[in-house]
Scaffold this motif. Structure first.
Motif, mmCIF file in Angstrom:
data_model
loop_
_atom_site.group_PDB
_atom_site.id
_atom_site.type_symbol
_atom_site.label_atom_id
_atom_site.label_comp_id
_atom_site.label_asym_id
_atom_site.label_seq_id
_atom_site.Cartn_x
_atom_site.Cartn_y
_atom_site.Cartn_z
ATOM 1 N N THR A 1 0.852 -1.193 0.000
ATOM 2 C CA THR A 1 0.000 0.000 0.000
ATOM 3 C C THR A 1 0.889 1.245 0.000
ATOM 4 O O THR A 1 1.869 1.314 0.747
ATOM 5 N N ARG B 1 -16.157 12.946 -1.088
ATOM 6 C CA ARG B 1 -15.393 11.799 -1.572
ATOM 7 C C ARG B 1 -15.392 11.771 -3.098
ATOM 8 O O ARG B 1 -16.473 11.861 -3.717
ATOM 9 N N ALA C 1 -0.871 0.523 6.885
ATOM 10 C CA ALA C 1 -2.164 0.590 6.178
ATOM 11 C C ALA C 1 -2.652 -0.816 5.840
ATOM 12 O O ALA C 1 -1.874 -1.772 5.774
ATOM 13 N N TRP D 1 -10.878 0.506 4.600
ATOM 14 C CA TRP D 1 -10.450 1.203 5.807
ATOM 15 C C TRP D 1 -11.513 1.162 6.895
ATOM 16 O O TRP D 1 -12.701 1.324 6.623
ATOM 17 N N ASP E 1 -12.762 2.818 -3.423
ATOM 18 C CA ASP E 1 -11.617 2.386 -2.603
ATOM 19 C C ASP E 1 -11.621 0.871 -2.430
ATOM 20 O O ASP E 1 -12.685 0.253 -2.240
ATOM 21 N N ARG F 1 -10.815 3.370 9.425
ATOM 22 C CA ARG F 1 -10.697 4.822 9.555
ATOM 23 C C ARG F 1 -9.472 5.268 8.767
ATOM 24 O O ARG F 1 -8.341 5.011 9.188
ATOM 25 N N PRO F 2 -9.665 5.902 7.615
ATOM 26 C CA PRO F 2 -8.524 6.341 6.815
ATOM 27 C C PRO F 2 -7.671 7.346 7.586
ATOM 28 O O PRO F 2 -8.168 8.072 8.465
ATOM 29 N N GLY G 1 0.813 6.180 9.000
ATOM 30 C CA GLY G 1 -0.425 6.944 9.018
ATOM 31 C C GLY G 1 -0.314 8.206 9.853
ATOM 32 O O GLY G 1 -0.904 9.244 9.521
ATOM 33 N N HIS H 1 -10.553 9.747 -0.114
ATOM 34 C CA HIS H 1 -11.091 8.396 0.070
ATOM 35 C C HIS H 1 -12.155 8.146 -1.001
ATOM 36 O O HIS H 1 -13.352 8.323 -0.762
#
Length: 255
Positions: free
Chosen positions: A79, A126, A167, A115, A111, A117-118, A97, A107
Motif C-alpha cells: 500500500t 469523496r 495501512a 479502511w 476504494d 478509519r482512513p 499513518g 477516500h
C-alpha cells in the motif's frame, strides 16, 4: 450455433491494477485454438459479473462474498500514498499513518482497501473514482492511499508515491463460479499456478512415447558364449591344436 456445436472460448475478467499479460501469453501458446477475451471490470462489480456469467473467471480483489464463488489468493500488494513530487513525503523512503495526520487524504468511492478509519483529515466530498482522486492530488487538493498497482496504473510525471507502513493491504485472487469449474477454468488455474504443459491437470499433454523393445542380439550372445570359453588343451588331442583325422590308435607305417 448452440450446445456442443458452439466454438470454445474463454472470458477472463480483471480489475484495475491487475496485469494479466503473462498468463494470457501462456494461454495463447498452449491453447491457440481457444480464444481468450479480456473483460475489464471495476473491483466492486467483479463478483456480480462472474455470478451473472459475464466471464468464466476473473482476477478480483479480496474480500469477496464466497458463497458461490471459488477463489485462489495469489499475492498481496504494497500500500502506498500518492503525493505531488514537491511534497515532503517525497523526501523519505516510507511513511506511517501518523505522518499524514495534518494532510487531507482522499477516500474515493471505489476504494479497495476497506479502511476502518482512513488516515489524515477527510476531504469535504469523496471522489467518485480513483482516477478522479489522482487528478485532485495533482491539483494539490489532498493525498491518496492505494495499492501500488493502482499508483502505477495512474502514473503521472508530476506525482510520486511512497510505501505506507501501517495501512491495510490489498490481496488479489483468481475467482470463478464454483458450480462452473470447467476444464477451461482448470486449464487457466494451472497456468496461474505455474503448472507445466505436461502436468496431470494440464490440457494437450505431450503423449508418452512407447518404449522400444530391444531385440535380443543372438549373434552377440553366441559370440559372448564362445569368447567366454576358457582356452586350453583339448582333453583328446593333447596338443591344444585343432582335431584332425579319426579317433583311435595311430596306424603304424611300414618303411
Amino acid at each position: 450455433m448452440t450446445g456442443s456445436d458452439a466454438p470454445l472460448s474463454f472470458r477472463l475478467a480483471y480489475v484495475p491494477g491487475v496485469t494479466p499479460t503473462k498468463w494470457v501469453r501462456i494461454w495463447n501458446e498452449r491453447l491457440p485454438d481457444i480464444p481468450l477475451t479480456l473483460v475489464a471490470v471495476a473491483a466492486a462489480e467483479a463478483s456480480d459479473l462472474l455470478r451473472g456469467g459475464g466471464a468464466d473467471a476473473g482476477f478480483v480483489r479480496l474480500p469477496i462474498d464466497r458463497t458461490d464463488l471459488s477463489a485462489i489468493p495469489l499475492y498481496t500488494e504494497t500500500t502506498v500514498v500518492v503525493v505531488p513530487k514537491d511534497h515532503v513525503v517525497a523526501t523519505v523512503d516510507e511513511v506511517s499513518g501518523a505522518d499524514l495526520a495534518d494532510d487531507v487524504v482522499l477516500h474515493p468511492l471505489d476504494d479497495t482497501l476497506g479502511w476502518e478509519r482512513p488516515p489524515g483529515r477527510p476531504a469535504i466530498e469523496r471522489p467518485a473514482t480513483t482516477a478522479d482522486a489522482i487528478e485532485l492530488v495533482a491539483a494539490g487538493v489532498g493525498l491518496l492511499v492505494v495499492p501500488q498497482s493502482l499508483a502505477r496504473l495512474h502514473h503521472r510525471k508530476d506525482l510520486t508515491y511512497r510505501p505506507l507502513t501501517d495501512a491495510p493491504e490489498s490481496r488479489v485472487a483468481l475467482s470463478w463460479p464454483e458450480e462452473k469449474t470447467t476444464d477451461l477454468v482448470e486449464d487457466f488455474i494451472g497456468i496461474v499456478r505455474g503448472r507445466t504443459v505436461n502436468s496431470s491437470r494440464g490440457r494437450n499433454p505431450t503423449p508418452a512415447q512407447p518404449k522400444q523393445r530391444k531385440r535380443p542380439d543372438t549373434g552377440g550372445a553366441q559370440r559372448k558364449s564362445t569368447a567366454g570359453k576358457p582356452a586350453g588343451k583339448s582333453p583328446r588331442s593333447g596338443s591344444g591344436g585343432p582335431k584332425t583325422g579319426r579317433r583311435g590308435k595311430p596306424r603304424r607305417r611300414s618303411w
